[in-house]
Design a protein around this motif. Structure first.
Motif, PDB file in Angstrom:
ATOM      1  N   THR A   6     -33.125 -10.346  32.641  1.00 32.65           N
ATOM      2  CA  THR A   6     -34.221 -10.534  33.582  1.00 32.65           C
ATOM      3  C   THR A   6     -35.283  -9.466  33.325  1.00 32.65           C
ATOM      4  OG1 THR A   6     -34.813 -10.816  35.906  1.00 32.65           O
ATOM      5  CG2 THR A   6     -33.177  -9.106  35.420  1.00 32.65           C
TER       6      THR A   6
ATOM      7  N   SER B  25     -32.766 -16.912  30.937  1.00 38.95           N
ATOM      8  CA  SER B  25     -33.179 -15.600  31.445  1.00 38.95           C
ATOM      9  C   SER B  25     -34.102 -15.760  32.641  1.00 38.95           C
ATOM     10  CB  SER B  25     -33.825 -14.763  30.344  1.00 38.95           C
ATOM     11  OG  SER B  25     -34.781 -15.510  29.658  1.00 38.95           O
ATOM     12  N   ASN B  26     -34.086 -14.764  33.488  1.00 41.84           N
ATOM     13  CA  ASN B  26     -34.820 -14.793  34.758  1.00 41.84           C
ATOM     14  C   ASN B  26     -36.159 -14.067  34.666  1.00 41.84           C
ATOM     15  OD1 ASN B  26     -32.604 -16.066  35.735  1.00 41.84           O
ATOM     16  ND2 ASN B  26     -32.130 -14.570  37.329  1.00 41.84           N
TER      17      ASN B  26
ATOM     18  N   GLN C  86     -41.250 -10.685  29.906  1.00 47.16           N
ATOM     19  CA  GLN C  86     -40.551 -11.888  29.458  1.00 47.16           C
ATOM     20  C   GLN C  86     -41.475 -12.748  28.591  1.00 47.16           C
ATOM     21  OE1 GLN C  86     -37.768 -10.588  30.243  1.00 47.16           O
ATOM     22  NE2 GLN C  86     -36.730 -12.307  31.232  1.00 47.16           N
TER      23      GLN C  86
END
Lengths: 367, 351
Positions: B331, B279-280, B337
Motif C-alpha cells: 500500500t 495493491s492498495n 503507487q
C-alpha cells in the motif's frame, strides 16, 4: 404489453440502464416517501398488538391504489429487516369493508401473524416496524374465497386449525356487513390448543349477528375430533379448509369417507419446511428455464450446480467456488444451505449461487 | 510460492474475518448504498442541468462537467462495480443486485461479469488466464516476450486510459477474437460471438446516442456545449477509473503466477495469490468512495462479494493477519503507487 409500458422500458434502458423509469428514481422517491417501491404497494403501520405471546395482529392502512381484496385472499407482506427485504404471505383477517373503531375513516387491513421464536421474519417483525412506519404489500392474491355463485341452500363449512382461522375471520365479517344476511347454513369448525383460540369474542359477536352461523371451538386434547365435528357435513356442502398441511389431509380423509366431492372443497394450507433429508438423500426441484418448467430430483449432498449438470441442464456458471456470482439464479421457494458457511437460507424468494448451494427442502428455482 | 506459510491457518483466519464481518452487515450497509445512489442521481441531473446553464455563466458549465463526471465515476465504481460483484445481493432488492443491474458505461454488465468477476477474480494475475494483466495490449512483466510494439506502449496505455470504457467493453470480444485473430483453442466460450457483437453495439450505441445526440439536442442552441461537456465528463471518468485500476494491479511489487503454480490450489494459496496480485492506495474517506473502494484492492480481491462499505473496517485486520504470516501488504499514497505503475509500463516497453 401496452405502448406506455414499452415506452417506459425503452426510455429507462437507454437513459438509465434500468428496467423502468421508476426503478431508476426509486432511491430518491424513498427519501420523500419511505418504502416507496416500483413493484409493490405501500401500507402504513397503524399499530400492532399481541393477541397471544406468539400471535401478532398488524393493522395496516394501504395506499389508495391498492386493489381491494376479496374476503379470504392473502397478500405478500414485505418488510425491511436488518437491511434485507423479506417477504412472506399472510391471509387478511379483516373484511374489505369492515370499519375499525380504533382507526376511524381509515381503510384497515388486519393481518394476524403467528410468530416463531427462531423465525427469520416473524420473530424480528416487531423490532422492525413501529406505528407510522411503512411496509410493502403485493396486490391481493389467491382464489380462497366464497364464490358468489353459491346457491343459498348450499351449506358452508369453514374448517380451520390454529392460525388458519384468519381468512374465515375476513369471510364472516364480510357476511355480517352484507345488507341481507346469507341464507346458507354456516358451520365454523375451529381447532386449536387449549386457550389458544383467536378472536373468540369477535366470533361470539358474529354468531349473534349471523343467525345461520354455528361456531364450534374445539380442542383435540380434550377429545374433540374431526369425525364428530364434521358429522353433519353433507355431500352438498361447500367445504373450505385452512390450516397446516397435515390438518388439510386429515380433513380430506374425513370428507372422502362420506364421499364428499372434490370439486366442492377449497383449501389453503401451510407446510412447515421439511428440514431433514428424504430417506434417499434427494430433494425435488421445480425448475423454470426460459418459461419452461421441469421437475427434477437431485441428491442433497451435491451442489445444485453439479446436480443440475448431471441431469443434463446447463446453467450459467463461472468459478464454481462462490466468487463470481455467474451461476446466480432466483430461488422462488424452499430452503438451501450455503456449503461454504453452512448458513441456512430463508424460505422465500431470493438470489442464490448454484455452485455453493445445496437443497435442504424441495425447491422452486428460476434460471 | 512461499512454502513457509501455513496456508491452512491463513485460510481459517481470513474465512473467520469474512464470516465475522458478514454477521455485522445489515441496515447501515443497505442505507449506505442507497445513499450513494441518491448522490449519484443528484450529481448526474445537477450536472446535466448546469451544463445547459453554461449560457448564463461558463462557471456553471465547468461545475456541470465536474458534477456529471463525479456521477459517472460513482455509478461506475462504488455502485456499478460493487453491485455487479453481488456485494449487495443479500438486500433482496429487485433493482440493487448483480442479476438486474447495469451501469452507465459502454460495457454490457453481463459481459463484464464474465470477464472481470469470473476470469479476473478467479485467475488473478495468472499469466495466460487473467487477461486483465496488460489487457492484451501492454507488456507488464517478463512473463511475456518483448515485441517491437512494446516500445511505444506508454502511448498505447494513454490511449487505453482515455478510451477505457470502450476497452472494457471490447475486452471480451478481443478475448474471443470476435472481429480479428484466430480463435484460441483452449478458451471455453460461454456465449455466442453474434450475441456478443449484438450486445456490444446495442449497449455502446445507447451510450453514444444518449451523451452525444439526445442530451445535446435537448439543449437546442447549446448543442456543442452539452456535447463537449458530456465528452469531457466521460473522459475524466475513463482516466480516473483506468488510473485507479492500474494502481491496484500494476505497482512494482505485484506478483504474477504461472498456470502450473496454481494447479490444485488450496483456499489459503488462493488468498495468498490475491494478496500478492493486488495493491492498495492510501487516502481519505471520500477518495475511497470515489475509487469504489478499489483503493482497498487487496481486501476486494480476498473478499470480492463483501459489501464495499466494509472494506475500510476489515483492512487493518487483514494487514495484521498478513503481518503474522509474513505476507507483504502493498500500500502507499496515490502518487507513489501511480509512479510505480508508470515506471512498470516504461520498464517493460524495453526488452
Amino acid at each position: 404489453m401496452n405502448l406506455l409500458t414499452r415506452l417506459n422500458q425503452v426510455t429507462a434502458k437507454t437513459l438509465f440502464h434500468t428496467d423502468s423509469i421508476g426503478s431508476y428514481f426509486e432511491p430518491i422517491m424513498q427519501r420523500i416517501k419511505p418504502a416507496w417501491r416500483t413493484h409493490c404497494f405501500r401500507a402504513q403501520v397503524l399499530g400492532h398488538q399481541l393477541l397471544r405471546a406468539d400471535v401478532v395482529q398488524l393493522d395496516l392502512s394501504a395506499d389508495k391504489a391498492w386493489p381491494q381484496a376479496i374476503a379470504g385472499q392473502h397478500v405478500l407482506l414485505t418488510v425491511e429487516i436488518n437491511g434485507r427485504l423479506m417477504t412472506r404471505p399472510f391471509s387478511i383477517s379483516s373484511a374489505p369493508d369492515q370499519s375499525h373503531s380504533r382507526y376511524p375513516k381509515k381503510r384497515v387491513i388486519r393481518l394476524t401473524i403467528k410468530t416463531h421464536v427462531d423465525g427469520a421474519f416473524t420473530a424480528k417483525l416487531l423490532a422492525n416496524i413501529t406505528a407510522g412506519s411503512y411496509v410493502n404489500l403485493s396486490a391481493p392474491q389467491g382464489e380462497f374465497a366464497v364464490s358468489d355463485r353459491i346457491q343459498p341452500s348450499t351449506p358452508l363449512w369453514f374448517v380451520a386449525a390454529g392460525s388458519g382461522i384468519t381468512p374465515f375471520m375476513a369471510m364472516l365479517n364480510q357476511m355480517a356487513l352484507l345488507p341481507q344476511q346469507p341464507q346458507n347454513p354456516i358451520n365454523l369448525v375451529y381447532f386449536a390448543k387449549l386457550g389458544e383460540h383467536l378472536y373468540v369474542d369477535e366470533l361470539m359477536a358474529l354468531q349473534q349477528q349471523l343467525n345461520q352461523l354455528k361456531v364450534q371451538l374445539l380442542i383435540r386434547k380434550n377429545g374433540d375430533n374431526l369425525a364428530d365435528a364434521l358429522s353433519d357435513c353433507t355431500v352438498q356442502s361447500q367445504v373450505l379448509v385452512c390450516g397446516p398441511g397435515q390438518f388439510k389431509q386429515d380433513v380430506d380423509r374425513q370428507l372422502d369417507a362420506i364421499n364428499h366431492p372434490l370439486k366442492q372443497r377449497q383449501a389453503e394450507y401451510f407446510q412447515a419446511p421439511v428440514m431433514s433429508q428424504t430417506h434417499s438423500g434427494e430433494q425435488h426441484i421445480q425448475l423454470t428455464q426460459r418459461g419452461k418448467q421441469t421437475q427434477l430430483t437431485l441428491a442433497t449432498n451435491n451442489s445444485l450446480l453439479n446436480g443440475l449438470e448431471q441431469q443434463g441442464i446447463s446453467a450459467n456458471f463461472g468459478c464454481r467456488i462462490g466468487v463470481c456470482h455467474q451461476c446466480q439464479c432466483i430461488k422462488k421457494s424452499g430452503v438451501v444451505r450455503n456449503m461454504r458457511t453452512g448458513e441456512i437460507s430463508q424460505q422465500g424468494e431470493q438470489l442464490i449461487q448454484l455452485c455453493i448451494s445445496q437443497a435442504v427442502t424441495p425447491l422452486e428455482l428460476e434460471l | 510460492m512461499n512454502k513457509n506459510i501455513n496456508f491452512d491457518l491463513l485460510a481459517n483466519e481470513l474465512d473467520e474475518l469474512k464470516r465475522q464481518t458478514l454477521t455485522e452487515v445489515g441496515t447501515a450497509d443497505a442505507a449506505y448504498i442507497r445513499n450513494v445512489i441518491v448522490w449519484q442521481r443528484a450529481l448526474e441531473w445537477g450536472g446535466r442541468v448546469l451544463l445547459m446553464l453554461g449560457v448564463i455563466h461558463p462557471l456553471c458549465w465547468i461545475v456541470g462537467v465536474l458534477s456529471l463526471a463525479s456521477a459517472k465515476i460513482l455509478d461506475n465504481m462504488e455502485i456499478g462495480h460493487n453491485v455487479l460483484h453481488g456485494q449487495y445481493d443479500w438486500m433482496n432488492d429487485p433493482h440493487i443486485n448483480s442479476r438486474q443491474f447495469d451501469w452507465d458505461i459502454a460495457c454490457d454488465g453481463k459481459s463484464w461479469q464474465r470477464i472481470h468477476n469470473y476470469e479476473h477474480h478467479t485467475y488473478t494475475n495468472v499469466i495466460g488466464k487473467d487477461r486483465d494483466f496488460g489487457y492484451g495490449l501492454l507488456r507488464l512483466s517478463n512473463d511475456f516476450s518483448w515485441r517491437v510494439k512494446n516500445l511505444w506502449q506508454f502511448l498505447t496505455y494513454l490511449n487505453l486510459s482515455m478510451l477505457f470504457q470502450w476497452g472494457v467493453s471490447y475486452h471480451e470480444l478481443a478475448a474471443e477474437r470476435v472481429f480479428m485473430g484466430k480463435k484460441k483453442q483452449d478458451r471455453p466460450s460461454k456465449i455466442d460471438p453474434s450475441e456478443l457483437k449484438r450486445r456490444f453495439f446495442s449497449k455502446g450505441g445507447k451510450q453514444l446516442f444518449k451523451d452525444y445526440l439526445l442530451f445535446p439536442l435537448l439543449a437546442g442552441p447549446l448543442f456543442l456545449w452539452v456535447l463537449c461537456g458530456n465528452l469531457i465528463a466521460n473522459l475524466i471518468r475513463n482516466l480516473w477509473t483506468s488510473t485507479i485500476i492500474f494502481c491496484g494491479h500494476f505497482t512494482s511489487d505485484v506478483h504474477t503466477f504461472s498456470q502450473a503454480e496454481c494447479e490444485n490450489e488450496t483456499q489459503g494459496q488462493w488468498y495468498y495469490r490475491q494478496a500478492l496480485g493486488s495493491s492498495n492506495i492510501l487516502g481519505g474517506k471520500l477518495f475511497h468512495i470515489f475509487t469504489g473502494h478499489l483503493s482497498f484492492q487487496i481486501e476486494h480481491h480476498l473478499f470480492p462479494d463483501l459489501p464495499s462499505s466494509r472494506y475500510q473496517q476489515v483492512a487493518p485486520k487483514v494487514q495484521a493477519i498478513f503481518a503474522r504470516h509474513g505476507i507483504a501488504y502493498h500500500t502507499g499514497p496515490f502518487l507513489r503507487q501511480y509512479s510505480q505503475v508508470v515506471k512498470r509500463i516504461l520498464r517493460y516497453s524495453l526488452p
